[in-house]
Motif scaffolding. Structure first.
Motif, short mmCIF file in Angstrom:
data_model
loop_
_atom_site.label_atom_id
_atom_site.label_comp_id
_atom_site.label_asym_id
_atom_site.label_seq_id
_atom_site.Cartn_x
_atom_site.Cartn_y
_atom_site.Cartn_z
N ARG A 89 0.83 -1.22 0.00
CA ARG A 89 0.00 0.00 0.00
C ARG A 89 0.86 1.26 0.00
O ARG A 89 0.55 2.23 -0.65
CB ARG A 89 -0.90 0.01 1.25
CG ARG A 89 -2.12 -0.87 1.07
CD ARG A 89 -3.16 -0.48 2.11
NE ARG A 89 -4.10 -1.57 2.31
CZ ARG A 89 -4.42 -2.06 3.49
NH1 ARG A 89 -3.91 -1.56 4.58
NH2 ARG A 89 -5.29 -3.03 3.58
N PRO A 137 -5.45 10.12 -6.60
CA PRO A 137 -5.09 10.42 -7.99
C PRO A 137 -5.90 11.60 -8.52
O PRO A 137 -7.06 11.77 -8.17
CB PRO A 137 -5.44 9.12 -8.73
CG PRO A 137 -5.43 8.07 -7.68
CD PRO A 137 -5.87 8.73 -6.42
N TRP A 155 -0.08 2.38 -18.07
CA TRP A 155 0.44 3.53 -17.34
C TRP A 155 1.26 4.35 -18.34
O TRP A 155 1.79 3.81 -19.31
CB TRP A 155 1.37 3.07 -16.23
CG TRP A 155 0.68 2.41 -15.09
CD1 TRP A 155 0.29 1.09 -15.03
CD2 TRP A 155 0.27 3.00 -13.86
NE1 TRP A 155 -0.33 0.85 -13.83
CE2 TRP A 155 -0.35 2.00 -13.10
CE3 TRP A 155 0.37 4.30 -13.33
CZ2 TRP A 155 -0.86 2.25 -11.82
CZ3 TRP A 155 -0.14 4.54 -12.06
CH2 TRP A 155 -0.75 3.53 -11.33
N GLY A 173 -2.03 7.08 -14.59
CA GLY A 173 -2.50 5.69 -14.49
C GLY A 173 -3.44 5.33 -15.62
O GLY A 173 -3.88 6.19 -16.39
N ASP A 222 -6.34 4.83 -15.30
CA ASP A 222 -7.59 5.55 -14.99
C ASP A 222 -7.56 6.99 -15.48
O ASP A 222 -8.44 7.78 -15.14
CB ASP A 222 -7.84 5.52 -13.47
CG ASP A 222 -6.64 6.06 -12.67
OD1 ASP A 222 -5.59 6.36 -13.29
OD2 ASP A 222 -6.74 6.18 -11.44
N HIS A 262 -0.95 10.07 -10.79
CA HIS A 262 -0.72 9.34 -9.54
C HIS A 262 0.52 9.81 -8.80
O HIS A 262 0.57 9.74 -7.58
CB HIS A 262 -0.58 7.83 -9.83
CG HIS A 262 -1.89 7.17 -10.12
ND1 HIS A 262 -2.46 6.23 -9.31
CD2 HIS A 262 -2.76 7.34 -11.16
CE1 HIS A 262 -3.62 5.84 -9.82
NE2 HIS A 262 -3.82 6.50 -10.95
N ILE A 267 5.19 1.77 -7.44
CA ILE A 267 3.88 2.45 -7.48
C ILE A 267 2.89 1.66 -8.35
O ILE A 267 1.74 1.46 -7.96
CB ILE A 267 4.02 3.90 -7.99
CG1 ILE A 267 4.92 4.71 -7.05
CG2 ILE A 267 2.66 4.58 -8.13
CD1 ILE A 267 5.41 6.03 -7.63
N GLN A 274 -0.86 -0.67 -7.08
CA GLN A 274 -2.23 -0.30 -7.46
C GLN A 274 -3.07 -1.52 -7.83
O GLN A 274 -2.57 -2.43 -8.45
CB GLN A 274 -2.18 0.66 -8.65
CG GLN A 274 -1.42 1.93 -8.35
CD GLN A 274 -2.07 2.84 -7.33
OE1 GLN A 274 -3.27 2.99 -7.37
NE2 GLN A 274 -1.30 3.44 -6.46
#
Lengths: 167, 211
Positions: free
Chosen positions: B35, B48, B73, B182, B184, B188, B207, B211
């Protein structure tokens, strides 16, 4: 007794220093020409095709007793050459044009990525890894002999620190 | 009068308790390191930050909506092609980071994105020749001033065009930071110079794995 010896010692030291300064003054002008400059690791980073500007790096050493101020750099391979300094200010990369490169007496100046460097405008052709380019530095009415810069492709590992070397 | 069975049971219970606590501690440590990986140079955002819904143009002249989710990414750098020192150095370094990630175990793929904030000089054709020199798969983006401004302010990466000199040359002040985007379509993490390829690759791996 001890005080007297110390005083005498001081006088002798002062005399030696004065002599040294006198000889330095008599043999050197306040600002030295470029003739005495020593150069090392002169290289130019290969640039992408059609790039209008390239960057040059070098280590300049001044063995003389007076400062050297390089005011110009010229080459038949470029339309013009300027001195610039990159600096980081509040997270921003800023570039500042420098009027000259200053190399202190008995000192040296490293032109490097992220610091002081030469900007080489409008190359006469595309220069690639392995090519040689001559640049002449000028200062105080003098100029250096042509300094040979080798074009090198950036190393993949640590580009700013080590250009790719051919052996 | 001590009962040997009771003593044995107590010892077994205590042992089980110690073993349980040790296992839990190991599990907790592993989870925590996933984490909160111990990154060396990155600034990882606690939440993010989504990219703004702006349209840019890539090196092939295609319009790209940057706020769309993707499979990969990507590592973004903002600059301009007339930058002789910092930009080529950084892009060469990005290529090296990408190679390190793909050569590691497990192999990680990352896309490299160069955004020019100087669209007046950096047309898609110029961008294409520039980015493909560093990596044939590198993505070059630019856009109109409004789209660029929206993107740079959203990513907190300000830039400034200097006044042109007598030859019409001008410098662009810009951030030396790299941004990790990311799948998404959100920022990040940030990396600020000086960049060291090995440290970057290590942090990116941590990193992306977390995720």
């Amino acid at each position: 007794m001890t005080i007297r010896i110390l005083t005498r010692l001081r006088c002798i030291t002062a005399a030696v220093i004065s002599l040294a300064m006198l000889s330095a003054c008599s043999t050197e002008s306040p600002q030295s020409g470029c003739m005495q400059l020593q150069v090392q690791d002169a290289w130019i980073a290969e640039a992408p095709p059609a790039a209008e500007v390239m960057a040059g790096y070098i280590r300049l050493t001044n063995p003389a007793n007076a400062d050297i101020r390089i005011e110009t750099a010229t080459s038949v391979s470029f339309e013009s050459i300027e001195f610039h300094s990159t600096r980081m200010e509040n997270g921003q990369m800023k570039m500042q044009r420098l009027a000259a490169l200053e190399i202190p007496a008995h000192g040296s100046l490293q032109l490097e990525s992220g610091g002081q460097h030469m900007m080489l405008f409008n190359p006469s052709k595309r220069y690639v890894d392995g090519d040689s380019i001559d640049i002449i530095f000028g200062c105080s009415g003098q100029s250096t002999a042509p300094v040979e810069f080798r074009v090198k492709r950036m190393s993949a590992d640590e580009p700013s620190a080590h250009p790719h070397n051919h052996h | 009068m001590r009962n040997p069975i009771l003593i044995l049971a107590t010892i077994i219970s205590a042992g089980a308790l110690i073993l349980g606590f040790w296992s839990w501690q190991q599990w907790a440590q592993t989870t925590a390191s996933v984490r909160n990986p111990t990154v060396k140079t990155a600034t990882v955002l606690p939440a993010p930050r989504p990219l703004p819904a702006v349209q840019l143009v890539n090196q092939n002249g295609e319009e790209i909506q940057i706020a769309l989710k993707s499979e990969h990414w990507s590592l973004w750098f903002l600059g301009f092609t007339h930058c002789p020192d910092v930009c080529p150095n950084t892009l060469a370094l990005l290529k090296s980071v990408k190679q390190m990630l793909s050569a590691g175990t497990p192999a990680k793929h990352i896309e490299l994105v160069f955004v020019s904030v100087d669209p007046e000089r950096d047309t898609p054709e110029v961008l294409k020749s520039y980015v493909s020199y560093f990596d044939p798969d590198m993505i070059g983006l630019t856009g109109n001033r409004e789209a660029i401004d929206t993107l740079t302010s959203s990513l907190y990466l300000p830039y400034a065009l200097d006044t042109p000199d007598e030859k019409g040359q001008y410098n662009v002040e810009h951030s030396g930071a790299l941004v990790l985007i990311g799948p998404d379509a959100a920022a990040h993490a940030y990396f600020t110079p000086p960049h060291i390829a090995r440290d970057l690759a290590q942090d990116l791996r941590l990193i992306m794995q977390a995720q």
